[in-house]
Design a protein around this motif. Structure first.
Motif, PDB file in Angstrom:
ATOM      1  N   UNK A 676       0.822  -0.931   0.354  1.00 41.82           N
ATOM      2  CA  UNK A 676       0.061  -0.236   0.365  1.00 41.82           C
ATOM      3  C   UNK A 676       0.923   1.432   0.176  1.00 41.82           C
ATOM      4  N   UNK A 677       0.002   2.262  -0.477  1.00 42.49           N
ATOM      5  CA  UNK A 677       1.147   3.619  -0.872  1.00 42.49           C
ATOM      6  C   UNK A 677       0.142   4.493  -1.086  1.00 42.49           C
ATOM      7  N   UNK A 678       0.976   5.875   0.069  1.00 42.59           N
ATOM      8  CA  UNK A 678      -0.436   6.863   0.197  1.00 42.59           C
ATOM      9  C   UNK A 678       0.986   8.357   0.546  1.00 42.59           C
ATOM     10  N   UNK A 679       0.204   8.923  -0.064  1.00 45.05           N
ATOM     11  CA  UNK A 679       1.423  10.358  -0.661  1.00 45.05           C
ATOM     12  C   UNK A 679       0.514  11.381  -0.715  1.00 45.05           C
ATOM     13  N   UNK A 680       0.790  12.167   0.219  1.00 46.82           N
ATOM     14  CA  UNK A 680      -0.669  13.221   0.859  1.00 46.82           C
ATOM     15  C   UNK A 680       0.246  14.856   1.275  1.00 46.82           C
ATOM     16  N   UNK A 681      -0.452  15.990   0.641  1.00 42.84           N
ATOM     17  CA  UNK A 681       0.370  17.326   0.512  1.00 42.84           C
ATOM     18  C   UNK A 681      -0.809  17.862   1.639  1.00 42.84           C
ATOM     19  N   UNK A 682      -1.043  18.708   2.157  1.00 40.33           N
ATOM     20  CA  UNK A 682      -1.922  19.106   3.385  1.00 40.33           C
ATOM     21  C   UNK A 682      -1.161  20.726   3.280  1.00 40.33           C
ATOM     22  N   UNK A 683      -2.256  21.366   3.457  1.00 38.24           N
ATOM     23  CA  UNK A 683      -2.264  23.136   3.728  1.00 38.24           C
ATOM     24  C   UNK A 683      -3.708  23.451   4.228  1.00 38.24           C
ATOM     25  N   UNK A 684      -3.467  24.673   5.139  1.00 37.64           N
ATOM     26  CA  UNK A 684      -4.492  25.578   5.489  1.00 37.64           C
ATOM     27  C   UNK A 684      -5.531  25.393   4.057  1.00 37.64           C
ATOM     28  N   UNK A 685      -4.828  25.763   2.752  1.00 42.49           N
ATOM     29  CA  UNK A 685      -6.481  25.997   1.986  1.00 42.49           C
ATOM     30  C   UNK A 685      -6.221  24.653   1.110  1.00 42.49           C
ATOM     31  N   UNK A 686      -5.171  23.976   1.014  1.00 41.75           N
ATOM     32  CA  UNK A 686      -5.442  22.480  -0.084  1.00 41.75           C
ATOM     33  C   UNK A 686      -5.331  21.994   0.103  1.00 41.75           C
ATOM     34  N   UNK A 687      -5.489  20.198  -0.334  1.00 34.82           N
ATOM     35  CA  UNK A 687      -4.926  18.594   0.063  1.00 34.82           C
ATOM     36  C   UNK A 687      -5.122  18.502  -0.525  1.00 34.82           C
ATOM     37  N   UNK A 688      -3.682  17.499  -1.577  1.00 29.66           N
ATOM     38  CA  UNK A 688      -4.117  16.524  -2.562  1.00 29.66           C
ATOM     39  C   UNK A 688      -4.055  14.947  -1.966  1.00 29.66           C
ATOM     40  N   UNK A 689      -4.194  14.245  -2.629  1.00 27.10           N
ATOM     41  CA  UNK A 689      -3.707  12.674  -2.706  1.00 27.10           C
ATOM     42  C   UNK A 689      -2.929  11.883  -3.157  1.00 27.10           C
ATOM     43  N   UNK A 690      -2.671  10.596  -3.502  1.00 26.45           N
ATOM     44  CA  UNK A 690      -3.210  10.006  -4.474  1.00 26.45           C
ATOM     45  C   UNK A 690      -2.687   8.384  -3.419  1.00 26.45           C
ATOM     46  N   UNK A 691      -3.562   7.337  -3.460  1.00 26.12           N
ATOM     47  CA  UNK A 691      -2.965   6.362  -3.115  1.00 26.12           C
ATOM     48  C   UNK A 691      -3.190   5.183  -4.110  1.00 26.12           C
ATOM     49  N   UNK A 692      -1.923   4.128  -3.627  1.00 26.90           N
ATOM     50  CA  UNK A 692      -2.251   2.997  -4.772  1.00 26.90           C
ATOM     51  C   UNK A 692      -2.148   1.809  -3.920  1.00 26.90           C
ATOM     52  N   UNK A 693      -2.508   0.294  -4.173  1.00 26.60           N
ATOM     53  CA  UNK A 693      -2.688  -0.759  -3.634  1.00 26.60           C
ATOM     54  C   UNK A 693      -2.590  -1.931  -4.525  1.00 26.60           C
ATOM     55  N   UNK A 694      -1.030  -2.585  -4.421  1.00 24.58           N
ATOM     56  CA  UNK A 694      -0.898  -4.053  -4.983  1.00 24.58           C
ATOM     57  C   UNK A 694      -1.367  -5.235  -4.517  1.00 24.58           C
ATOM     58  N   UNK A 695      -2.409  -5.394  -4.707  1.00 20.56           N
ATOM     59  CA  UNK A 695      -2.377  -7.244  -4.066  1.00 20.56           C
ATOM     60  C   UNK A 695      -2.961  -8.203  -4.269  1.00 20.56           C
ATOM     61  N   UNK A 696      -2.256  -9.146  -3.935  1.00 18.32           N
ATOM     62  CA  UNK A 696      -2.747 -10.491  -4.711  1.00 18.32           C
ATOM     63  C   UNK A 696      -3.501 -11.047  -3.440  1.00 18.32           C
ATOM     64  N   UNK A 697      -4.770 -11.708  -4.057  1.00 17.12           N
ATOM     65  CA  UNK A 697      -5.673 -12.246  -2.858  1.00 17.12           C
ATOM     66  C   UNK A 697      -5.744 -13.994  -3.688  1.00 17.12           C
ATOM     67  N   UNK A 698      -5.753 -15.119  -3.048  1.00 20.62           N
ATOM     68  CA  UNK A 698      -5.975 -16.647  -3.922  1.00 20.62           C
ATOM     69  C   UNK A 698      -6.998 -17.296  -2.662  1.00 20.62           C
ATOM     70  N   UNK A 699      -8.000 -17.833  -2.650  1.00 20.04           N
ATOM     71  CA  UNK A 699      -8.710 -19.336  -2.753  1.00 20.04           C
ATOM     72  C   UNK A 699      -7.463 -20.362  -1.687  1.00 20.04           C
ATOM     73  N   UNK A 700      -7.585 -21.220  -1.235  1.00 16.89           N
ATOM     74  CA  UNK A 700      -7.494 -22.087  -1.014  1.00 16.89           C
ATOM     75  C   UNK A 700      -8.083 -23.184  -0.326  1.00 16.89           C
ATOM     76  N   UNK A 701      -8.605 -24.179  -1.159  1.00 21.94           N
ATOM     77  CA  UNK A 701      -9.813 -25.355  -1.106  1.00 21.94           C
ATOM     78  C   UNK A 701      -9.532 -26.802  -1.026  1.00 21.94           C
TER      79      UNK A 701
END
Length: 845
Positions: A676-701
């Motif tokens: 998981x990755x998040x970058x967030x720049x904030x100030x009094x008047x603004x906020x800008x952000x980008x988030x990214x997730x790489x995930x591998x999810x497998x069942x096992x039965x």
């Protein structure tokens, strides 16, 4: 050597003189007036109450009478005026004054951005700017101000103390709350009102909430979807997938009451009114040992818990519902909070309702456009809350809560045959969740405190479906009854070290009932499970190190089983900019949901809660670890976290399979791992952000072939970005987008799409979840404007648009046998919301 001594002595003398000059003694104004009367042989005329609490430095004895009067006018909020050479009148200049202040934390005196400043009794308020500063003009001279900030002790100050006529704003220091070692790490996280604690949890403060893309109110279940690792593959806030988990694996608490239902309109709208919610804490990993259940996440909603002396409230309306809330002080120690909300969809069919209705009931029997049938549907929802707050004294507090949630759908259908005979059927679907809770907080000493919590939660879903073609009535019911008691004991050895010891007892009962007529069939199953737990943890926070280590022992009496759950949460600051984060936990869950498919009730999916039996439905257990790096400088926050999670004890029936395992009973597990990755720049008047997730999810039965295949919510890549900007003081805008891979699905075997099993024809599925849908894309936007209707009434107008580009997104795909050709399978696509606007108008007083 002697010279050095004289120099030191001289410096000390100079320092003493300087100190004495800077700390001139103030004298009560009444004494100053008596002295002046004797000096100039005059008389002052004044009201004693106007000057009783005022103290100033004495005027210079060499001043003339006029210079003395000018001096008094400059140092006080009074008007000194000479009627003649003998008499001086004293009066209050104005009934209102201007005040200002700078709100700082007690640690390093850093500015507290977004602190709340409220003028008691009149309801006016403001928040501090990026320097922690605030200004309030035209305040009653005798008013009292309350300054508060999440995680800090509130302060009350007289307006006179903050009088800013000299343009010298007073510093106001707020101290961190003694009962919380979880100090705020990031004050503004994505948008004002969202914050991050040292333990990694995300906190939503609804009173200070700014704005997020597409939202018209501070909805935590919508807001957290901007965070990495949090998805909703079908857009439902009742189906939040945290690091690959299913929605029933999220522990949802409302004022310590465990809730089994979280959404209105089949999950498109949150069931929790945010206006009385003080803060919401979301934890993905490293949870406190105080909490069990929820092997994916914990969502802990807490309402306002301080007894106030000011009557306040508000109300609002949007294109789906209307709501109102009141905070009613009864005495100085007793207060009542109430809120209510109801849909207006049965009165007014707005464009927003139309979009929600189409999204919820697509590909179901509820089809108002059918040419063969005359149909009508009535859908509505409501929720309500109440809280009674009583402070016996400074050491003992008592609280009592109630929350109710209700969804109802009535569907009628009339069919006219060729012989002009009309046949009709009426079907109903109802979902309810009601909860009662109470707690007693006791502060036995500055170091020792306890909190006794008790609650009762009841969830019901009842469905009746009359099938006219077979003259068959299907009735289904699912009920959950749960009572719980918890005792927390906290002991602080000092400001940096906190010990927690506790005991918890839960009794959960569940009923599942199915009745079918013609031919008659009835099945009723009741289960009860008792669970006891002991837990303990130590929390340490000093300098650059935060540490929380805990252990929870869970005992299931019915199965004679003991589960040991360690927890760990460490944050080590390496420098002013960099920190390392390590989290880990073992958790268990004794309740799960079974998915009923589209042919059970009007084509509407239902989910039924069931209890584990430690056989075909085992206790679900999770083991999770994560490690991350954090960078924070000049309000730029960058986080990267790797995680690994294994959840064992899931069942095939609660995954909602649309493949060859759709009706199979089996137990298995899933493994989710990623970054998981998040970058967030904030100030009094603004906020800008980008988030990214790489995930591998497998069942096992183990009993399936193949035994390993992609999870239904295996979203490999997901990106969320947004921008918040405060255009003017009262005008805000937020724009954001989501892009992610489509979720997996299973297609039929080409050329042999159906298969015969006994007397039943079924879809002949290929390898499970071997295909993926097209990428999902959505752009949202919101605009908010705040204004004052009067001195006491504040209003806000918010416009939100979901899917502003009207992107055509398929969020689920399955197949069913073609009713006109049993050798063919029909593809069914469930689509996301199209362009969906909403408008909200609110007033608060």
């Amino acid at each position: 050597m002697m010279l050095n001594k004289w120099l030191v002595y001289l410096l000390l003398c100079i320092g003493s003189i300087c100190y004495g000059q800077n700390t001139a003694k103030k004298t009560a104004l009444t004494e100053v007036i008596v002295s002046i009367e004797k000096q100039f042989d005059i008389k002052f005329s004044y009201a004693v109450e106007d000057i009783a609490a005022i103290a100033i430095e004495k005027p210079n004895p060499s001043f003339t009478l006029q210079e003395t009067i000018d001096y008094l006018n400059s140092k006080t909020l009074l008007n000194f005026k000479a009627l003649d050479n003998r008499y001086i009148t004293v009066s209050v200049i104005n009934k209102t004054i201007s005040v200002c202040g700078i709100v700082l934390s007690n640690e390093k005196k850093t500015p507290l951005i977004g602190a709340s400043v409220v003028v008691n009794d009149i309801g006016r308020s403001v928040i501090t700017n990026e320097n922690g500063k605030f200004n309030l003009p035209n305040i009653p001279i005798n008013a009292t101000l309350t300054i508060s900030y999440l995680g800090f002790e509130s302060r009350q100050l007289a307006a006179k103390e903050l009088f800013s006529a000299q343009n010298n704003c007073k510093e106001i220091i707020l101290s961190t709350k003694n009962e919380e070692l979880n100090q705020v790490l990031i004050n503004v996280y994505l948008t004002p009102g969202l914050q991050k604690y040292l333990d990694g949890s995300t906190v939503l403060n609804t009173k200070k909430f700014g704005i997020l893309p597409g939202l018209i109110e501070p909805d935590i279940l919508q807001s957290i979807q901007a965070l990495p690792g949090v998805e909703s593959t079908n857009e439902s806030i009742a189906n939040i997938n945290v690091r690959g988990g299913t929605n029933d694996q999220n522990l949802v608490l409302w004022d310590n009451i465990k809730m089994y239902h979280s959404g209105h309109f089949f999950g498109l709208i949150s069931a929790y009114n945010p206006n009385l919610t003080n803060k919401v804490i979301v934890s993905k990993n490293g949870t406190s040992a105080e909490y069990s259940d929820g092997v994916s996440s914990t969502i802990n909603m807490q309402t306002k818990d301080d007894v106030a002396t000011v009557f306040s409230g508000g109300g609002g309306i949007n294109l789906i519902s209307a709501d109102a809330f009141l905070e009613i002080p009864i005495t100085k120690k007793l207060e009542l909070h109430i809120s209510g909300r109801r849909s207006i969809t049965d009165l007014f069919k707005s464009p927003t309702y139309t979009k929600y209705f189409e999204r919820s009931f697509q590909d179901t029997e509820i089809n108002a456009d059918s040419n063969q049938k005359n149909t009508s549907s009535d859908f509505y929802f409501y929720d309500y809350t109440a809280k009674l707050l009583f402070d016996l004294n400074e050491k003992h507090q008592f609280r009592a809560n109630i929350i109710g949630i209700n969804n109802a759908l009535d569907y009628s259908e009339r069919n006219t045959s060729n012989s002009n005979e009309t046949e009709s059927k009426v079907s109903t679907l109802s979902q309810k969740n009601i909860g009662y809770g109470g707690n007693w907080k006791a502060q036995w000493s500055p170091k020792l405190s306890t909190n006794l919590i008790t609650y009762f939660s009841r969830y019901n879903i009842n469905a009746t479906d009359l099938r006219e073609e077979t003259d068959q009535r299907l009735t289904e019911a699912n009920e959950v009854l749960e009572t719980g008691t918890k005792l927390n004991t906290q002991y602080k050895t000092n400001d940096n070290l906190n010990f927690l010891f506790g005991y918890q007892f839960n009794e959960t009962g569940m009923l599942n009932q199915t009745t079918v007529s013609a031919p008659f069939y009835s099945s009723t199953k009741k289960d009860v499970l008792l669970n006891q737990a002991l837990f303990s943890e130590v929390e340490y926070n000093k300098n650059n190190t935060y540490l929380r280590v805990g252990l929870r022992l869970n005992y299931f009496q019915k199965f004679e089983k003991l589960l040991v759950e360690p927890r760990i949460n460490i944050r080590q600051k390496l420098s002013n900019e960099f920190a390392l984060k390590l989290e880990g936990e073992f958790k268990n869950q004794s309740t799960t949901q079974i998915v009923d498919f589209e042919d059970n009730f009007l084509g509407v999916e239902k989910r039924r809660w069931v209890l584990v039996n430690d056989k075909d439905i085992p206790i679900a257990t999770s083991k999770q670890g994560s490690f991350g790096v954090e960078f924070n400088q000049n309000k730029l926050n960058i986080e990267a976290t790797g995680f690994y999670k294994i959840v064992d004890g899931i069942t095939a029936s609660n995954q909602g399979f649309y493949n060859s395992f759709q009706f199979n009973n089996a137990n298995g597990s899933y493994i989710a791992k990623g970054l998981e990755f998040l970058a967030n720049k904030t100030a009094y008047q603004y906020s800008v952000w980008v988030s990214y997730t790489f995930s591998k999810n497998d069942y096992e039965f183990d009993t399936f072939t193949p035994s390993t295949f992609p999870n239904n919510v295996d979203i490999r890549h997901s990106v969320s970005l947004g921008f918040y900007y405060n255009i003017f003081k009262n005008l805000k805008i937020a724009v954001g987008g989501i892009w992610r891979n489509g979720q997996p699905y299973t297609k039929p075997i080409e050329g042999k799409e159906t298969i015969q099993k006994g007397n039943t024809t079924m879809v002949n599925y290929d390898s499970p979840n071997s295909e993926t849908l097209a990428d999902f894309m959505r752009l949202d936007a919101s605009l908010n404007y705040n204004f004052n209707l009067s001195q006491f009434i504040k209003a806000s107008f918010t416009v939100g648009v979901i899917n502003a580009t009207n992107q055509d997104n398929v969020i689920n795909r399955y197949y069913k046998v073609n009713p006109n050709d049993s050798n063919d399978a029909v593809q069914v696509n469930n689509k996301s919301l199209g362009l969906t606007p909403n408008i909200s108008f609110r007033v608060n007083f």
